[in-house]
Write an enzyme that holds these catalytic residues in place. Structure first.
Site, short mmCIF file in Angstrom:
data_model
loop_
_atom_site.label_atom_id
_atom_site.label_comp_id
_atom_site.label_asym_id
_atom_site.label_seq_id
_atom_site.Cartn_x
_atom_site.Cartn_y
_atom_site.Cartn_z
N GLY A 10 1.00 -0.67 -0.01
CA GLY A 10 0.21 0.03 0.07
C GLY A 10 0.87 1.05 0.23
CG ASP A 31 -0.97 -5.80 0.54
OD1 ASP A 31 0.08 -5.15 0.28
OD2 ASP A 31 -2.04 -5.74 0.12
N GLY A 36 -3.85 -2.38 -2.90
CA GLY A 36 -2.83 -1.93 -2.59
C GLY A 36 -2.07 -3.17 -4.42
CB VAL A 57 -3.31 -10.09 7.45
CG1 VAL A 57 -2.43 -9.53 7.21
CG2 VAL A 57 -4.74 -8.84 7.65
CE1 TYR A 150 -9.82 2.54 8.27
CE2 TYR A 150 -10.46 4.70 8.18
CZ TYR A 150 -9.33 3.88 8.43
OH TYR A 150 -8.00 4.42 8.37
P1 NAD Z 1 -3.33 1.60 1.77
O1 NAD Z 1 -4.78 0.64 0.65
O2 NAD Z 1 -2.92 2.20 0.31
O3 NAD Z 1 -3.04 0.40 1.67
C1 NAD Z 1 -3.43 -0.80 2.53
C2 NAD Z 1 -2.66 -1.85 2.35
O4 NAD Z 1 -3.27 -3.25 3.00
C3 NAD Z 1 -3.06 -2.35 0.50
O5 NAD Z 1 -1.62 -2.85 0.09
C4 NAD Z 1 -3.96 -3.64 0.63
O6 NAD Z 1 -3.89 -4.17 -0.59
C5 NAD Z 1 -3.86 -4.70 2.10
N1 NAD Z 1 -4.69 -4.79 2.89
C6 NAD Z 1 -5.83 -4.69 3.27
N2 NAD Z 1 -6.68 -5.47 3.58
C7 NAD Z 1 -5.63 -6.41 3.64
C8 NAD Z 1 -5.72 -7.72 3.45
N3 NAD Z 1 -6.86 -8.69 4.30
N4 NAD Z 1 -4.14 -9.18 4.47
C9 NAD Z 1 -3.05 -8.04 3.36
N5 NAD Z 1 -2.92 -7.10 3.09
C10 NAD Z 1 -4.29 -6.44 3.46
O7 NAD Z 1 -3.56 2.34 2.12
P2 NAD Z 1 -2.68 3.48 3.63
O8 NAD Z 1 -3.33 4.69 2.74
O9 NAD Z 1 -0.79 2.65 2.78
O10 NAD Z 1 -3.45 2.59 4.85
C11 NAD Z 1 -2.63 1.97 5.34
C12 NAD Z 1 -2.84 2.06 7.01
O11 NAD Z 1 -2.74 3.12 7.59
C13 NAD Z 1 -4.36 0.89 7.09
O12 NAD Z 1 -4.32 0.34 8.34
C14 NAD Z 1 -4.88 2.76 7.60
O13 NAD Z 1 -6.33 2.69 8.34
C15 NAD Z 1 -3.87 3.40 7.89
N6 NAD Z 1 -4.02 4.74 7.93
C16 NAD Z 1 -3.80 5.01 6.44
C17 NAD Z 1 -4.15 6.90 6.53
C18 NAD Z 1 -3.98 7.64 5.55
O14 NAD Z 1 -3.92 9.14 5.16
N7 NAD Z 1 -3.34 7.38 4.12
C19 NAD Z 1 -4.24 7.49 7.59
C20 NAD Z 1 -4.67 7.34 8.61
C21 NAD Z 1 -5.01 5.71 8.45
#
Ligand code: NAD
Ligand code: UDP
Length: 319
Positions: A10, A31, A36, A57, A150
């Protein structure tokens, strides 16, 4: 250290892998590509200290070899109901990644006697009644609204993390991440940064939902990852907000992007709200991060946006 990073393909996970490798650690990335993409990790293909495991996961996790840390970042993260990768369209996967995924990754940390980090979110504060948000604030969250899959999954994940810390003595920490932007973010997830930059680059008007007076505080990804790394190597167990405290209205934010891109197409105001429960104000209180981690953001909005606009130009084939 040898570190498991879930959500490695991600936006944030891939930057995290880069930083951990740059610090000299070994990384196991995991992942299932639900939101992602492999391209985010393509540059690590030949790195001997990086191993990738494709796995969901929410199912039992098995990682060969000893781990020193587990960082659970896997979860859909966009609130956009119009995007296939928005969590309103992945409601069960989102709840399972936050609940079962957190349970499984905590189990891995317990079995390895490893440091554990949960990627939590400012969304656990909901549509906050306290401003700015301190870690001591309990939040204002609708338990059954469209955002609840969420928000409540992350709140459950925090509770489970603390249960493993208190009951099993796992060395846990919780980072509450606020809005973050930068290269490798999703170009089509329909969130404000992505929409505004794409619209500005295409010379289209930037779509403001509502009157644009709702606020956010945007952190550049390198700053965020630095705060996360400092928390990882600390001995802190309490949640820590990491984000940029510079609050800006969505209207002003759109104007900055429009001006930086230079086509000056202007703004258009749309009545619809993004998703019911769209928080009106969001700003982290980062006193804890400043005092406990000696961390604060260093990259200005202008510099961060310029790098991000450059990335969008490449993704849209405009270079
Ligand atoms: P993203 O969607 O780019 O990355 C999330 C990754 O998790 C993806 O690659 C997806 O394929 C993988 N994923 C999801 N469910 C899965 C599963 N069951 N098994 C394996 N892989 C799985 O999102 P991001 O923005 O990089 O967010 C990453 C983390 O940070 C998340 O937990 C999100 O809640 C947290 N977060 C992000 C932000 C932001 O501004 N980007 C803000 C607050 C919290
Ligand atoms: N927003 C907007 N126009 C857009 C996309 C989003 O005005 O094209 C608004 C949205 O309603 C919210 C803010 O921008 O108030 C930030 O939304 P984002 O998509 O970044 O997600 P959030 O911060 O709510 O997680």
């Amino acid at each position: 250290m040898r570190i498991l990073v879930t959500g490695a393909a991600g936006f944030l996970g891939s930057h995290l892998c880069d930083r951990l490798l740059a610090e000299g650690h070994e990384v196991v990335g995991m992942d299932n590509f639900v939101t992602g993409k492999p391209e985010n990790l393509a540059h690590l293909g030949t790195n001997e200290r990086f191993l990738f495991i494709k796995h969901d996961v929410s199912n039992y996790i098995s990682v060969p070899g000893k781990l020193d840390a587990v960082m659970h970042f896997a979860s859909p993260a966009s609130p956009n109901p119009n995007s296939p990768i928005g969590y309103p369209n992945l409601p069960i996967q989102t709840m399972k990644a936050g609940a079962l995924g957190t349970h499984n990754t905590l189990g891995v940390a317990l079995a390895n006697n490893a440091r554990f980090m949960l990627a939590s979110t400012s969304e656990i504060y909901g549509d906050p009644l306290e401003h700015p948000q301190k870690e001591s604030y309990w939040g204002h969250v609708d338990p059954i609204g469209e955002r609840s899959v969420y928000d409540e999954a992350k709140r459950f994940a925090e509770a489970l993390t603390m249960a493993y810390h208190r009951f099993h003595k796992v060395n846990t920490c919780i980072v509450r991440i606020f809005n973050t932007y930068g290269p490798r973010m999703h170009v089509d997830d329909g969130r404000a940064v992505a929409n505004f930059i794409q619209q500005a680059l295409r010379g289209e008007q930037l779509t403001i939902y509502g009157d644009g007076q709702q606020t956010r505080s945007f952190c550049y990804v390198d700053d965020l990852i630095d705060g996360i790394y400092r928390l990882l190597v600390s001995d802190i167990h309490e949640p820590v907000n990491i984000g940029n405290p510079d609050e800006i209205t969505i209207e002003q934010f759109a104007k900055e992007i429009d001006a930086l891109v230079g086509k000056e197409a202007g703004l258009v105001y749309e009545k619809k709200q993004f998703l019911p429960g769209d928080p009106l104000r969001r700003q982290p209180d980062i006193t804890r991060a400043r005092e406990w981690l000696q961390w604060g953001p260093t990259i200005s909005l202008r510099d961060g946006l310029s790098k991000t606009i450059q990335y969008f130009r490449q993704e849209l084939g405009q270079v």
